[in-house]
Design an enzyme around this catalytic site. Structure first.
Site, PDB file in Angstrom:
ATOM      1  N   TYR A 184      27.738  51.400  32.947  1.00 53.25           N
ATOM      2  CA  TYR A 184      27.381  49.998  33.174  1.00 53.25           C
ATOM      3  C   TYR A 184      27.906  49.161  32.021  1.00 53.25           C
ATOM      4  O   TYR A 184      27.676  49.499  30.858  1.00 53.25           O
ATOM      5  CB  TYR A 184      25.860  49.813  33.295  1.00 53.25           C
ATOM      6  CG  TYR A 184      25.518  49.272  34.668  1.00 53.25           C
ATOM      7  CD1 TYR A 184      25.918  47.993  35.024  1.00 53.25           C
ATOM      8  CD2 TYR A 184      24.869  50.056  35.613  1.00 53.25           C
ATOM      9  CE1 TYR A 184      25.668  47.505  36.297  1.00 53.25           C
ATOM     10  CE2 TYR A 184      24.612  49.577  36.882  1.00 53.25           C
ATOM     11  CZ  TYR A 184      25.020  48.295  37.223  1.00 53.25           C
ATOM     12  OH  TYR A 184      24.783  47.819  38.466  1.00 53.25           O
ATOM     13  N   GLU A 234      28.059  45.342  32.042  1.00 50.81           N
ATOM     14  CA  GLU A 234      27.964  43.905  32.337  1.00 50.81           C
ATOM     15  C   GLU A 234      28.319  43.096  31.097  1.00 50.81           C
ATOM     16  O   GLU A 234      27.867  43.410  29.986  1.00 50.81           O
ATOM     17  CB  GLU A 234      26.548  43.551  32.815  1.00 50.81           C
ATOM     18  CG  GLU A 234      26.297  44.028  34.233  1.00 50.81           C
ATOM     19  CD  GLU A 234      24.915  43.651  34.740  1.00 50.81           C
ATOM     20  OE1 GLU A 234      24.053  43.273  33.924  1.00 50.81           O
ATOM     21  OE2 GLU A 234      24.704  43.753  35.959  1.00 50.81           O
ATOM     22  N   ASP A 250      47.319  31.395  44.479  1.00 49.05           N
ATOM     23  CA  ASP A 250      46.853  32.743  44.830  1.00 49.05           C
ATOM     24  C   ASP A 250      48.097  33.556  45.179  1.00 49.05           C
ATOM     25  O   ASP A 250      48.659  33.423  46.262  1.00 49.05           O
ATOM     26  CB  ASP A 250      45.897  32.637  46.027  1.00 49.05           C
ATOM     27  CG  ASP A 250      45.464  33.995  46.561  1.00 49.05           C
ATOM     28  OD1 ASP A 250      45.966  35.023  46.067  1.00 49.05           O
ATOM     29  OD2 ASP A 250      44.624  34.018  47.483  1.00 49.05           O
ATOM     30  N   THR A 254      45.660  39.839  43.838  1.00 46.44           N
ATOM     31  CA  THR A 254      45.155  41.195  44.027  1.00 46.44           C
ATOM     32  C   THR A 254      45.980  42.078  43.095  1.00 46.44           C
ATOM     33  O   THR A 254      47.012  41.635  42.570  1.00 46.44           O
ATOM     34  CB  THR A 254      45.392  41.706  45.460  1.00 46.44           C
ATOM     35  OG1 THR A 254      46.797  41.650  45.723  1.00 46.44           O
ATOM     36  CG2 THR A 254      44.660  40.858  46.489  1.00 46.44           C
ATOM     37  N   LYS A 264      48.719  45.074  46.058  1.00 48.13           N
ATOM     38  CA  LYS A 264      49.805  44.776  47.007  1.00 48.13           C
ATOM     39  C   LYS A 264      51.140  45.039  46.304  1.00 48.13           C
ATOM     40  O   LYS A 264      51.396  46.185  45.942  1.00 48.13           O
ATOM     41  CB  LYS A 264      49.627  43.370  47.565  1.00 48.13           C
ATOM     42  CG  LYS A 264      48.311  43.263  48.373  1.00 48.13           C
ATOM     43  CD  LYS A 264      48.032  41.894  48.947  1.00 48.13           C
ATOM     44  CE  LYS A 264      46.663  41.877  49.620  1.00 48.13           C
ATOM     45  NZ  LYS A 264      46.290  40.524  50.105  1.00 48.13           N
ATOM     46  N   ARG A 308      43.032  49.040  44.168  1.00 52.57           N
ATOM     47  CA  ARG A 308      42.499  47.862  44.858  1.00 52.57           C
ATOM     48  C   ARG A 308      41.687  47.038  43.867  1.00 52.57           C
ATOM     49  O   ARG A 308      40.809  47.566  43.187  1.00 52.57           O
ATOM     50  CB  ARG A 308      41.559  48.277  45.999  1.00 52.57           C
ATOM     51  CG  ARG A 308      42.137  49.213  47.000  1.00 52.57           C
ATOM     52  CD  ARG A 308      41.314  49.248  48.263  1.00 52.57           C
ATOM     53  NE  ARG A 308      41.617  48.083  49.045  1.00 52.57           N
ATOM     54  CZ  ARG A 308      42.738  47.942  49.766  1.00 52.57           C
ATOM     55  NH1 ARG A 308      43.641  48.904  49.824  1.00 52.57           N
ATOM     56  NH2 ARG A 308      42.950  46.840  50.435  1.00 52.57           N
TER      57      ARG A 308
END
Ligand SMILES: *Cc1c(COP(=O)(O)O)cnc(C)c1O
Length: 425
Positions: A47, A49, A192, A218, A221, A227
């Protein structure tokens, strides 16, 4: 615990499917083995954060190094001063950008989904169209972004933000013109680049960073990573729009965006995926990625030429990037029929609306064809002729199962020369 054979057998089945087919979905690619290996590792247990050096949990010293390395490499790729590598996906990156700069019901201008845009650019079915006031520009009847319409709408509607970028657009963008339009109405320009990012990374397409305030992408691609999503700024700036953080303080744009990713829209980052992003960014920095990018463009142009010679109607007549959009109406076929029939022959692509489509989004008049994945597998220009011929054969015999079956066998034997993850057995 016993090994979960059920799931691993399915994963192996998927590997065989990927090996035996021709993958032409424009948004897909094959990551390197080391990118996948990094993804399946122990940072998934952590974790973290917050951000490197400013975490809410202990024990983050190593994931801090991983995330800092990913950020440094990404900044180098795009020559930018700030980057956030935590977005779980492209859609999450875009959600964070909206959250950082727009209040609910404020207006923005984006490319219409039916003209090649993305769901997150204001589709009524998406948060972007539900929470914000979305207006759209489109393409001309020649299939080129209608900059005049963009300008007219910007002047009439005074949007707070203009989004450029698309999921099904085969031409380069005039970012300079978009910025000039935005400056006339005081709008933020958000690019984008989810699709062409890998080509932009190597200077093979126009550079959006010169003109756009905020850039998202992204990573899976054309960037050929795991991903995920990313957000970047070439030059950080104290925002002239007076946008405040939740406590009412004016902030630098980088800080607004960091807050919008965490805690704004995500919890703990996927540090194992960030490790894989770092690996893929290292691959992009290598000169071999320039060769890859050039081959993508060259393959796309060869494939486009083959389709045109077979009487196919390409939107805008061709391509500058890694994909093309084909209008099948002159072949008396729908996108749905083409996708479904090609699937039977293990040629994978997607149906896609064409500009001014008269059919529903579930049927469509077109298909989108992209070459990043087959280029990763090693295909060259002459292979594009074979690919176009196989597709044409299927599309000319959609009701003939024996032809489709024979193409499927041809595809399987054709793909044997392009090995995929031989290390996986
Ligand atoms: C693919 C894509 C996205 C979304 O990416 P996901 O990772 O699928 O959420 C966003 N914008 C554009 C233009 C895209 O093509």
């Amino acid at each position: 615990m016993q090994k979960d054979n059920l799931v691993f057998e399915l994963i192996n089945k998927e590997l065989e499917r990927q090996r035996n087919g021709i993958e032409l979905i424009a948004s897909e690619n094959f990551t390197s083995l080391q990118v996948m290996q990094a993804m399946g590792t122990v940072p998934t247990n952590k974790y973290a954060e917050g951000y490197p050096g400013k975490r809410y949990y202990g024990g983050c010293e190593v994931v801090d190094e991983i995330e800092s390395l990913a950020i440094d490499r990404l900044k180098k790729i795009f020559n930018c001063s700030w980057a956030n590598v935590q977005p779980h996906s492209g859609a999450s990156a875009n959600a964070a950008v909206f959250l950082a700069v727009m209040k609910p019901h404020e207006k923005f201008l984006g490319l219409d989904l039916s003209m090649g845009g993305h769901l997150t650019h204001g589709s009524p079915a998406n948060f972007s169209g539900k929470i914000y006031n979305a207006i759209h520009y489109g393409v001309t009847k020649e299939g080129i972004i209608d900059y005049d319409q963009m300008e007219a709408k910007a002047k009439a509607e005074k949007p707070k933000m203009i989004i450029c970028g698309a999921s099904a657009y085969s031409r380069d963008w005039d970012y300079k013109r978009i910025r000039a339009i935005a400056d006339k109405v005081g709008a933020i320009v958000f690019a984008d680049i989810a699709h062409p990012a890998g080509l932009i990374a190597k200077g093979l397409l126009n550079d959006p960073f010169d003109h756009c305030h905020i850039v998202s992408s992204t990573t899976h691609k054309t960037l050929r990573g795991p991903r995920g999503g990313i957000i970047m700024l070439r030059n950080d700036f104290e925002n002239p729009w007076g946008i405040k953080d939740p406590k009412g303080n004016l902030r630098m744009m980088s800080s607004l965006l960091d807050l919008a990713v965490f805690p704004g829209s995500q919890g703990g980052p996927l540090e194992h995926v960030i490790a894989a992003k770092a690996v893929s960014f290292g691959e992009i920095l290598d000169d071999s990625f320039t060769t890859y990018g050039k081959q993508i463009i060259s393959n796309a142009q060869a494939l486009a030429k083959s389709f045109v010679s077979k009487g196919y109607n390409l939107i805008s007549g061709g391509t500058d990037n890694h994909l093309m959009l084909i209008d099948l109406r002159n072949k008396n076929l729908t996108g749905k029929k083409a996708q479904e029939t090609l699937d039977k022959a293990h040629i994978t692509l997607n149906k896609n609306a064409v500009p001014f489509d008269d059919k529903s989004p579930f049927v469509t008049s077109g298909i989108r064809v992209g070459v990043p994945a087959v280029t990763t597998r090693g295909m060259k220009e002459n292979d594009m002729e074979t690919v176009a011929s196989l597709i044409d054969k299927v599309l000319m015999h959609t009701e003939n199962d024996s032809v489709i079956l024979s193409v499927k066998e041809e595809v399987k034997s054709f793909m044997k020369q392009f090995s995929l993850y031989p290390e996986l057995g």
